[in-house]
Write an enzyme that holds these catalytic residues in place. Structure first.
Site, PDB file in Angstrom:
ATOM      1  N   ARG A 228      -0.413   5.576   4.464  1.00 53.03           N
ATOM      2  CA  ARG A 228      -0.301   4.656   3.343  1.00 53.03           C
ATOM      3  C   ARG A 228       1.163   4.415   2.959  1.00 53.03           C
ATOM      4  O   ARG A 228       1.453   3.444   2.236  1.00 53.03           O
ATOM      5  CB  ARG A 228      -1.047   5.204   2.118  1.00 53.03           C
ATOM      6  CG  ARG A 228      -2.541   5.358   2.322  1.00 53.03           C
ATOM      7  CD  ARG A 228      -3.216   5.751   1.012  1.00 53.03           C
ATOM      8  NE  ARG A 228      -3.074   4.676   0.022  1.00 53.03           N
ATOM      9  CZ  ARG A 228      -3.920   3.679  -0.118  1.00 53.03           C
ATOM     10  NH1 ARG A 228      -4.995   3.598   0.656  1.00 53.03           N
ATOM     11  NH2 ARG A 228      -3.729   2.754  -1.037  1.00 53.03           N
TER      12      ARG A 228
ATOM     13  N   MET B 274       0.849  -1.198   0.000  1.00 52.68           N
ATOM     14  CA  MET B 274       0.000   0.000   0.000  1.00 52.68           C
ATOM     15  C   MET B 274       0.874   1.233   0.000  1.00 52.68           C
ATOM     16  O   MET B 274       1.784   1.373   0.818  1.00 52.68           O
ATOM     17  CB  MET B 274      -0.910   0.007   1.231  1.00 52.68           C
ATOM     18  CG  MET B 274      -1.877   1.188   1.261  1.00 52.68           C
ATOM     19  SD  MET B 274      -3.129   1.037   2.539  1.00 52.68           S
ATOM     20  CE  MET B 274      -2.139   1.281   4.010  1.00 52.68           C
ATOM     21  N   CYS B 275       0.624   2.145  -0.930  1.00 52.15           N
ATOM     22  CA  CYS B 275       1.366   3.399  -1.035  1.00 52.15           C
ATOM     23  C   CYS B 275       0.373   4.525  -1.283  1.00 52.15           C
ATOM     24  O   CYS B 275      -0.816   4.298  -1.515  1.00 52.15           O
ATOM     25  CB  CYS B 275       2.366   3.340  -2.189  1.00 52.15           C
ATOM     26  SG  CYS B 275       3.635   2.075  -2.002  1.00 52.15           S
ATOM     27  N   GLY B 276       0.859   5.745  -1.239  1.00 47.64           N
ATOM     28  CA  GLY B 276       0.026   6.904  -1.513  1.00 47.64           C
ATOM     29  C   GLY B 276       0.577   7.685  -2.688  1.00 47.64           C
ATOM     30  O   GLY B 276       1.790   7.894  -2.770  1.00 47.64           O
TER      31      GLY B 276
END
Length: 299
Positions: free
Chosen positions: A32, A1-3
């Site tokens: 995130r 999960m990243c932003g």
């Protein structure tokens, strides 16, 4: 999960506030991506004969002034550098084909993060708020920005593995998701002379698009071929000299939301990173559709 975070300013009067508007967007994505953060800002183009080189020295202490002096003495031309800790933005009226090998030979601990006439790039390990403070993101000015917060899932936590990734000149890419075939993409590209710096799956996507554009595709054509070749879950946000581009895979399971007003286009993985923006209550909000290309151009 990243932003992921993107902001393109339509209203020239707001371009001096680009960094101040972007930092809360980046910090909003901290949960995130707590491992590292990065940002590419695009400015007005410098002279056609000049190039900007975003440099990163990590934990190595570099005398940036000495680097500029040595470059001038050995290669000629004119050069200047703006430094922010272990990052430096070098501007020189010398070709990348000359400057890059020289830096790699004489300053092997200095990494070249980006090259071009408009792009400045910063990335490092740490919480997004700390990285933003470290490099003065709130003071950045320009037309548009591409930013990212990373939660590492498939490769190491290092500045090199942080996003954005770059390829060629004035191009960068950030990614939320996971590709299932980065190694096969790498095996396809390396014999064609495409060099890789990390084992990160996002770099495989970035290098693939670089190769397609070297072969003559424009960005839209390269992305269309990417839908066929890149396997996995992804939301890609890209920046060029005068555009932001956003695409999602066929399943669109990695979130993204867009807000558009007469003054800006803003993109984030979640609405909370957009809530502070001016006139957000009257923005047009929508979720990008799967396998659709969204491209916004600086005017």
């Amino acid at each position: 999960m990243c932003g992921i975070v993107g902001l393109l300013i339509k209203n020239p009067a707001l371009r001096d506030s680009l960094g101040a508007l972007t930092v809360p967007m980046l910090i909003g994505m901290a949960e995130r991506g707590p491992d590292s953060a990065g940002l590419a800002v695009f400015t007005q183009p410098i002279a056609e004969s000049d190039r900007k080189y975003s440099l990163y020295s990590g934990t190595t202490v570099v005398d940036w002034g000495q680097l500029v002096q040595a470059l001038h003495q050995q290669l000629g031309g004119t050069a200047q550098i703006h430094t922010q800790g272990n990052h430096g933005i070098l501007t020189a009226n010398l070709s990348p084909a000359v400057v890059k090998p020289w830096i790699q030979e004489h300053y092997p601990t200095v990494h070249i993060l980006s090259t071009g006439r408009t792009i400045d790039l910063y990335k490092d390990e740490g919480q997004p708020a700390a990285v933003a403070e470290r490099y003065g993101f709130s003071h950045l000015k320009g037309t548009h920005v591409v930013a990212h917060t990373r939660m590492a899932t498939e490769s190491a936590v290092t500045p090199a593995h942080a996003h954005p990734f770059t390829a060629g000149e004035d191009f960068c890419l950030v990614h939320n998701g996971s590709l299932s075939n980065p190694h096969s993409i790498r095996r396809m590209l390396e014999p064609r002379g495409i060099h890789f710096d990390t084992d990160n799956d996002t770099e495989a996507a970035c290098r693939y698009l670089e190769w397609r554009m070297q072969e003559g595709d424009d960005l839209k054509s390269a992305l269309q071929k990417g839908f066929e070749e890149l396997d996995g879950f992804f939301t890609f946000l890209m920046g060029t000299q005068d555009t932001l581009a956003l695409v999602r895979d066929a399943f669109a399971c990695k979130p993204a939301i867009v807000a558009e007003t007469d003054d800006y286009v803003a993109i984030a993985s979640e609405f909370r990173s957009l809530a502070h923006l001016p006139d957000i209550d009257h923005a047009t909000l929508y979720e990008p559709a799967p396998e659709e290309m969204y491209v916004w151009t600086v005017s």
